[in-house]
Design an enzyme around this catalytic site. Sequence first.
Site, short mmCIF file in Angstrom:
data_model
loop_
_atom_site.label_atom_id
_atom_site.label_comp_id
_atom_site.label_asym_id
_atom_site.label_seq_id
_atom_site.Cartn_x
_atom_site.Cartn_y
_atom_site.Cartn_z
N ASP A 49 2.83 -5.42 10.10
CA ASP A 49 1.96 -4.47 9.40
C ASP A 49 1.10 -3.68 10.38
O ASP A 49 0.95 -4.06 11.56
CB ASP A 49 1.08 -5.25 8.41
CG ASP A 49 0.83 -4.48 7.12
OD1 ASP A 49 0.82 -3.24 7.15
OD2 ASP A 49 0.62 -5.15 6.09
N ASP B 220 2.58 0.12 -1.14
CA ASP B 220 1.84 -0.96 -1.80
C ASP B 220 1.78 -0.72 -3.30
O ASP B 220 1.28 -1.58 -4.03
CB ASP B 220 0.41 -1.05 -1.24
CG ASP B 220 0.36 -1.87 0.02
OD1 ASP B 220 1.38 -2.44 0.41
OD2 ASP B 220 -0.73 -1.94 0.64
C1 GLA Z 1 -0.81 -4.14 3.56
C2 GLA Z 1 0.63 -4.30 3.12
C3 GLA Z 1 0.69 -5.28 1.98
C4 GLA Z 1 0.10 -6.59 2.43
C5 GLA Z 1 -1.31 -6.39 2.93
C6 GLA Z 1 -1.87 -7.66 3.52
O1 GLA Z 1 -1.56 -3.52 2.58
O2 GLA Z 1 1.19 -3.08 2.78
O3 GLA Z 1 2.02 -5.44 1.55
O4 GLA Z 1 0.92 -7.13 3.44
O5 GLA Z 1 -1.36 -5.39 3.91
O6 GLA Z 1 -3.14 -7.52 3.98
#
Ligand code: GLA
Length: 682
Positions: A442, A504
Amino acid sequence: MTDFAVLHSPACTAIWEVRPDEAPLWRYWGPRLPDGVVPPTPLRDERPEPSFSLHHDVPLSLFPGIGMGWFGAPALAAHRGGADWAHAATACRVEQVGEDTLHIHLSDDVAGLAIVIVARLDPASDVLTLSTTLTNRGEGVLDVGWLASACLPLPPDAREVLSYTGRHNSEFVAVRDALSRAGWRRENRRGLTSHDAFPGAIVTCADGTAYGAQLAWSGNHVQSIDWIDDGRRQWLLGEGLAPGEMRLSPGESLTTPEMLATVSALGADGVSQAFHRAIRARIAWPGGAMSPRKVHLNTWEGFYFDHDPAALQDLATAAAQVGVERFVLDDGWFAGRHDDTSSLGDWRPDPLTYPEGLGPLAAHVTALGMDFGLWVEPEMVNPDSDLYRAHPDWALHIDGRPLLTARHQLVLDMSLPQVRDHLCDAIAALLRSLPIAYLKWDHNRDLTHAGNRATYRAQVLGTYALMARLRAAFPAVEIESCAGGGGRIDAGIIAHTHRFWTSDCIDAISRVGIQRGFLRFMPPELMGSHVGACPAHSTGRMQAMAFRSGVALPGHFGVELDVRGLNDADRAELAAAIARYKALRGRFHQGLVWQGAAGDGVVWQAHGSADDLLLHVTRTAPTTWRHAPHLRLPMLDPARRYHLTPEGGAPVTVAGSWLVHAGLALPPLAGEAVAIYTLTAA
Ligand code: GLA
């Protein structure tokens, strides 16, 4: 005799007019011309001198200069303390390297520059890949403010440019701009690919021909389309450089990211199909070939930071029972991480939550026959972390300026070898000690002050280098590229990764548009698409399980909810959806993709080949028509007949010409619904 350099692929042709004392002139970039066809006359012979114009005509070239008669946008902006700012190639040599590649060697002996442009028109994908290397051959430092990866011509009937903007939770928002005599420009200054400006676009012409370009780069970028004096347009795409970021000492070079470009007489679908082929060729799959894309269970939206190993084990058991194949433990597992305010950088299991480490959970997952995957965010650090307390100087900062946090975090300086070494050791220790088959990587914030001297570029290259090291050491591990959802989706990072987290936002209605935008540039098997909870966490909207799973079906399917909390009907429906995905993934993935809209809120996409395809039809809103629309399928062969089978129904045989011109009669579909058909040539 005029020299021409020509590259052909099955669907595209590029032709340049070559002289020994200037950059090659763009004569043609478009749908395939027959072998041997070259312009009948040198370009300047076709262009009598216009009134009040330079006696020496400077047409559009592959490397347009500045200050020497080219009045359009330059490919290079550079100077040595204010001098050597004007650029025009003084020598050119075109070297053919194999069938499909040219190395174009340019020099500017006055400004002290050497330039090599590599142009490869790949016969397998119909994608022209261009990159440029600039070497400082003069005395003194060359300050480079801009170096395009390439300059492409667009024909005079180019009408509209389709690009994508967005934000967190709303990726791939389509923007259609009419091209005019004013310029068109999109820039990204967020330091990573960004949600806001996908680094590419598709241009359509009045005759239906479409041109596409995308930059293989995970940092800042600039793209512009400008009208030029002969009615064509020039399309420049390249990395965005910050002031002072690129200062080349004598002998030093700068190589741009690659630009992928294609053209299709079949329109935007043809462009997408070529991009899909080129992107597929860039991926280093474990074992050399893509394996069937495993069904994921991602813990994020089901658990967030609330990690309880016993509950997670139960979740894994429940996930395996519905057919999940890979269990990805998301954020919240590492030392001290109980919310988003701390601990990024401390990549060891939280001793309170996981007193025995992650081993027992990973063993439980693998004993159930699933892969174990783990979330990391290597480039980040929270000020409240052991790593930051030990190495505050490792975070990007500018002396005298405040640290700007986002989601309470700072960015590590990936240009520092000690930072990369530390991260490599920390992640390698996890990969060695646990049966990890998969990393979700990420990057949850934009870059702001990227160093006392700007290091945006070094940041991207540092991350690529770290990923490459880990992949070389652990070649069986797949990596997912995530950045607050779809903030790092591009053709550069895919050389090191195997999946994108698309957004997300798992609301299935929102996902329809996001996924359709994604598929314009990237193939479906890379598109992380999950079934989320109801109501959707990002929007609060409610959608039936059948619709949520139907929308997720064509991508790399996953589940992101607490399976244990589902009622029996939803759990059974989810299990059936997973079984359906497993049965169909071989046909949804690796094939051609077409997209269209039937009207009245109905959109469709087709996957496979023109004589054997899966048709995925989505109704996104309740009908406003009394009768359902007909869905026309332009890619079918009007001369053939097709067996058409609605999912769960009986086949009928229909003339291709009918489906092309009149269209498939759709049944009435509920306000939000997905219908699947197979179509096979008889
Ligand atoms: C980001 C990602 C999510 C999750 C969060 C965790 O927002 O896109 O899928 O992994 O971080 O903090």
